[in-house]
Enzyme design. Structure first.
Site, PDB file in Angstrom:
ATOM      1  N   ASP A  16      24.030 -13.932  -3.512  1.00 45.37           N
ATOM      2  CA  ASP A  16      25.139 -14.182  -2.606  1.00 45.37           C
ATOM      3  C   ASP A  16      24.971 -15.578  -2.004  1.00 45.37           C
ATOM      4  O   ASP A  16      23.880 -16.169  -2.086  1.00 45.37           O
ATOM      5  CB  ASP A  16      25.134 -13.104  -1.512  1.00 45.37           C
ATOM      6  CG  ASP A  16      26.170 -13.342  -0.439  1.00 45.37           C
ATOM      7  OD1 ASP A  16      27.318 -13.679  -0.790  1.00 45.37           O
ATOM      8  OD2 ASP A  16      25.829 -13.201   0.750  1.00 45.37           O
ATOM      9  N   ASP A  18      26.896 -17.144   1.394  1.00 44.61           N
ATOM     10  CA  ASP A  18      26.880 -17.192   2.857  1.00 44.61           C
ATOM     11  C   ASP A  18      25.975 -16.105   3.432  1.00 44.61           C
ATOM     12  O   ASP A  18      26.097 -14.929   3.090  1.00 44.61           O
ATOM     13  CB  ASP A  18      28.299 -17.006   3.400  1.00 44.61           C
ATOM     14  CG  ASP A  18      29.205 -18.164   3.040  1.00 44.61           C
ATOM     15  OD1 ASP A  18      29.191 -19.174   3.764  1.00 44.61           O
ATOM     16  OD2 ASP A  18      29.920 -18.065   2.027  1.00 44.61           O
ATOM     17  N   ASP A 192      23.394 -10.269   1.986  1.00 46.19           N
ATOM     18  CA  ASP A 192      23.157  -9.953   3.394  1.00 46.19           C
ATOM     19  C   ASP A 192      24.185  -9.032   4.013  1.00 46.19           C
ATOM     20  O   ASP A 192      23.892  -8.332   4.992  1.00 46.19           O
ATOM     21  CB  ASP A 192      23.140 -11.249   4.206  1.00 46.19           C
ATOM     22  CG  ASP A 192      24.533 -11.866   4.333  1.00 46.19           C
ATOM     23  OD1 ASP A 192      25.000 -12.093   5.460  1.00 46.19           O
ATOM     24  OD2 ASP A 192      25.155 -12.133   3.283  1.00 46.19           O
TER      25      ASP A 192
END
Length: 270
Positions: A16, A18, A192
């Site tokens: 991922d 961001d 996240d």
């Protein structure tokens, strides 16, 4: 959770962006990329024979901008955009969001702390600067989606995205795993947000590993404290894989192609 091992050569690595590779910022356009990160991703892409892909809610074009000059395999907008070969971006037919925009734009005008992020086949409402408006944003998204067909809302960290229904990061990872150079490898996905949970579920089903960046309830089996710890792990893994590759290439011809016998590397400090 158990200690985090360094990346092995047979890994198919999915990352991922961001909150994982880059720290979160007040606005998506203010994100900063650590200077060393591009070189580390380039080294990992080489050492893994190309089996590294970025899987993000951002459009692929934005990922290319932040990671310039790299053009890695990528899934953008949670898998609505896919690029396998470094060139062509595949965007499947998707319902238009145009009719929904006037009401969302009016909402943002009434509440200046909100930000509307336009994407090719999606739109996101960020409320990071006004977290107290979360109930209002959730209600507004539910309202505009009430009569929409083929679209769905996807909540994330201080954001709700309206995107094509049935598209998620798990499906994007599964698509990569069906084609070279990812096929036949062990998938590892680091993310996240709750939007990454579909990816964690798929890699687990494929016999791989989910790596949560942060702390919360999750389907991931491993975790690190935050993006800085994740980047440190990537740097160390890239260094170890580069040394292994150099050692293999420097070996006598009679031993080339044979598996290297090396101790298991573990990142116990993260």
């Amino acid at each position: 959770m158990p200690p985090l091992p360094l990346i092995e050569p047979h890994t198919a690595l999915f990352l991922d962006f961001d909150g994982t590779l880059a720290d979160l910022a007040p606005r998506p356009d203010l994100v900063q990329v650590e200077p060393e990160l591009v070189g580390t991703l380039r080294a990992l892409h080489t050492c893994l024979d190309g089996a590294l892909a970025i899987v993000s809610g951002r459009p692929v074009a934005e990922l290319d901008h932040f990671l310039y000059p790299l053009r890695l395999p990528a899934a953008g907008i949670h898998g609505a955009e896919l690029r396998h070969d470094g060139e062509r971006i595949v965007v499947p037919p998707a319902p238009g969001i145009g009719p929904l925009l006037p009401r969302l734009e009016a909402l943002v005008r009434r509440h200046p702390g909100l930000q509307l992020e336009y994407k090719s086949v999606a739109v996101a409402i960020h409320y990071r600067q006004v977290p107290e408006l979360e109930p209002l944003v959730r209600a507004a998204v539910a309202d505009v989606l009430r009569d929409a067909v083929g679209l769905e809302g996807l909540p994330g960290k201080m954001v709700i995205e309206i995107k094509p229904a049935g598209v998620d990061k798990g499906g994007a990872i599964a698509a990569f795993m069906r084609v070279p150079p990812f096929a036949g490898r062990m998938p590892l996905f680091a993310g996240d947000d709750v939007t990454d949970e579909a990816g964690f579920v798929v890699v687990r089903e494929l016999g791989g590993v989910g790596l949560l960046v942060g702390q919360r309830a999750t389907a991931a089996s491993l975790s690190v404290a935050g993006p800085a710890a994740l980047r440190s792990w990537l740097h160390r893994s890239a260094h170890a894989l580069t040394l292994r590759l150099a050692s293999r290439d420097a070996a006598p011809d009679a031993t080339r192609g044979q598996p290297l016998i090396t101790p298991t590397l573990r990142e116990d400090s993260l």
